[in-house]
Scaffold this motif. Structure first.
Motif, mmCIF file in Angstrom:
data_model
loop_
_atom_site.group_PDB
_atom_site.id
_atom_site.type_symbol
_atom_site.label_atom_id
_atom_site.label_comp_id
_atom_site.label_asym_id
_atom_site.label_seq_id
_atom_site.Cartn_x
_atom_site.Cartn_y
_atom_site.Cartn_z
ATOM 1 N N ASP A 246 36.238 -46.858 -125.001
ATOM 2 C CA ASP A 246 36.555 -46.972 -123.572
ATOM 3 C C ASP A 246 37.673 -47.984 -123.397
ATOM 4 O O ASP A 246 37.653 -49.056 -124.023
ATOM 5 N N ARG A 261 31.976 -45.183 -130.234
ATOM 6 C CA ARG A 261 30.962 -44.145 -130.343
ATOM 7 C C ARG A 261 31.484 -43.117 -131.361
ATOM 8 O O ARG A 261 32.693 -42.894 -131.440
ATOM 9 N N THR A 308 29.862 -37.754 -127.749
ATOM 10 C CA THR A 308 28.563 -38.394 -127.601
ATOM 11 C C THR A 308 28.655 -39.587 -126.672
ATOM 12 O O THR A 308 29.712 -40.229 -126.550
ATOM 13 N N THR A 309 27.564 -39.875 -126.010
ATOM 14 C CA THR A 309 27.485 -41.058 -125.146
ATOM 15 C C THR A 309 26.586 -42.120 -125.764
ATOM 16 O O THR A 309 26.389 -43.186 -125.169
#
Length: 463
Positions: A246, A261, A308-309
């Motif tokens: 992010d 991630r 994916t989170t």
């Protein structure tokens, strides 16, 4: 010699065809590892104009793609363009040509937040005096060239590119190791000039167990980068996984210092691939295969993955691997390039041994032929000697022939010194045969002899 040659060939075959130890880094506990989800087919890629596709970026109408010449045999010059693909993976138009003398070996293409496209012309970077970046306006007109150089004695292979929020390019090195380095220009880029690069950070490669066609080596070096359309996320990929960060305030370098991630890009759906992009709406990763290295061209396709989170969690490993010998640990640390070099060395050694074996067989055959010819000449000389001095059917004895045992002589006893008396022996000579006296009267013929029968076998009157 044959055993050694076969051993070398067996080692080479095992390394090439088997599942080598270096492919497991670390050894996963398959019972505990959760397999990654397979990618979903977007469209089939079949046009050979993008047969060596190394970089892809999504657009509102489809995709833009570039081809590499790195590790490509007989690269086609006409393929070295920026190609436009429809949403159905069909090549459209004649492609966008690079300016000047053309590109060298494009490895990646990335879209910045403002819509500008950047192409990393960085293939075979260690062999070049400088690498290059091409800046393609959103209007897709002629791209502009910028040259960059690594610090003296610090060249690296580069296959992935990212763009900072302020438009600064970030080159991500491909190390085939557990660390990748980040390089940025020391100042603003200027057309027609060469700008130096500086190291701006590094990324640690994480441990994963994602199945891929390159094994452990496929989980290491970064091969492609992507920037989300809104600039809030960036991604880098290996052959096996996509790392995502992010981004806050457009500071990509700061984001890369945090833990990413990790989304698996597993085989068999994922074939040999180095390219990645965000979909045009930013919700998915899209990957593209290399047709020239595709195991099955019929199934070669762009694949989509949902990022994916979940937070990255290191996979479990087999504790027994901690007891590996030094040799096994050395094998596990080998990179793909090092394995290829090892195979080349084994093959070269095998060729030398095969050559020595062939030479030995030929030399031995010549010696045997020479010995046979010498024996034949010797036999011929012996036959000629027999024809001259004796009957060939009854060969004359040679000096080396065994001596015939002599028959005993009657009346001779060599146990006594001297033998016969005339030779100093102790036995007398046999008595002389008696002879009838001359003029003595003889009995009538056929009449028995008077007196006892003589025991002398020479006596004519015995019978």
């Amino acid at each position: 010699m044959r055993r050694v040659t076969f051993s070398v060939m067996a080692v080479g075959a095992a390394l090439l065809l088997g599942s080598p130890a270096w492919a497991v880094d670390p050894s996963p506990s398959t019972s505990a590892a959760t397999p990654a989800a397979q990618g979903k087919k977007v469209c089939k890629l079949s046009d050979l104009k993008v047969g060596e596709l190394s970089g892809i970026v999504a657009t509102s109408s489809g995709y833009l793609a570039v081809n590499t010449t790195e590790n490509v045999e007989n690269a086609v010059e006409s393929h070295q363009k920026i190609w436009q693909l429809t949403a159905a993976c069909k090549v459209t138009g004649k492609g966008i040509s690079f300016g000047g003398g053309g590109s060298n070996s494009p490895n990646d293409i990335v879209r910045a937040k403002d819509g500008t496209m950047w192409i990393a012309d960085t293939g075979n970077a260690k062999e070049r005096q400088s690498v290059a970046l091409w800046k393609l306006p959103a209007a897709l007109t002629t791209p502009q060239l910028f040259r960059l150089t690594f610090p003296e004695g610090d060249k690296h292979e580069v296959q992935a590119l990212l763009i900072n929020g302020d438009g600064t390019p970030i080159l991500v090195t491909h190390e085939n190791d557990k660390t990748a380095f980040l390089y940025t220009p020391v100042g603003p880029l200027a057309a027609g000039q060469t700008t130096a690069l500086k190291q701006a950070g590094k990324i640690d490669i994480l441990t994963t167990v994602t199945e891929n066609i390159l094994g452990g080596a496929g989980r290491k070096g970064f091969t492609g980068g992507a920037v989300a359309p809104d600039g809030t996320r960036v991604a880098l990929r290996t052959q096996a996984d996509a790392y995502e960060w992010d981004v806050t305030g457009g500071d990509v370098l700061a984001a890369l210092k945090t833990e990413p991630r990790v989304t698996g890009l597993p085989a068999p759906a994922e074939q040999y691939s180095g390219a990645i992009t965000y979909s045009n709406d930013g919700t998915q990763f899209v990957t593209a295969p290399r047709l020239d290295k595709a195991g099955d061209k019929e199934t070669a396709a762009l694949l989509a993955y949902t990022p994916t989170t979940k937070r990255y969690v290191a996979p479990p490993t087999v504790k027994a691997s901690q007891g590996d010998s030094a040799i096994m640990k050395w094998f596990k640390d080998l990179t793909l390039d090092q394995v290829y070099m090892l195979l080349a060395g084994v093959g070269f050694a095998g060729l030398i041994l095969v050559g020595l074996g062939v030479f030995g067989m030929i030399n031995g055959k010549k010696k045997r032929q020479k010995a046979a010819a010498a024996a034949k000449k010797k036999a011929k000389r012996e036959r000629e000697a027999l024809d001259e001095f004796g009957d060939a059917d009854f060969p004359l004895p040679t000096d080396n022939a065994p001596t015939t045992v002599l028959a005993p002589v009657p009346g001779y006893d060599d146990r006594r010194q001297g033998g016969y008396p005339d030779q100093g022996g102790v036995y007398g000579a046999p008595p002389p045969r008696p002879q009838p006296g001359y003029g003595q009267p003889q009995p009538p013929y056929g009449q028995p002899q008077p007196g006892p029968r003589s025991s002398d076998p020479w006596d004519p009157n015995r019978y």
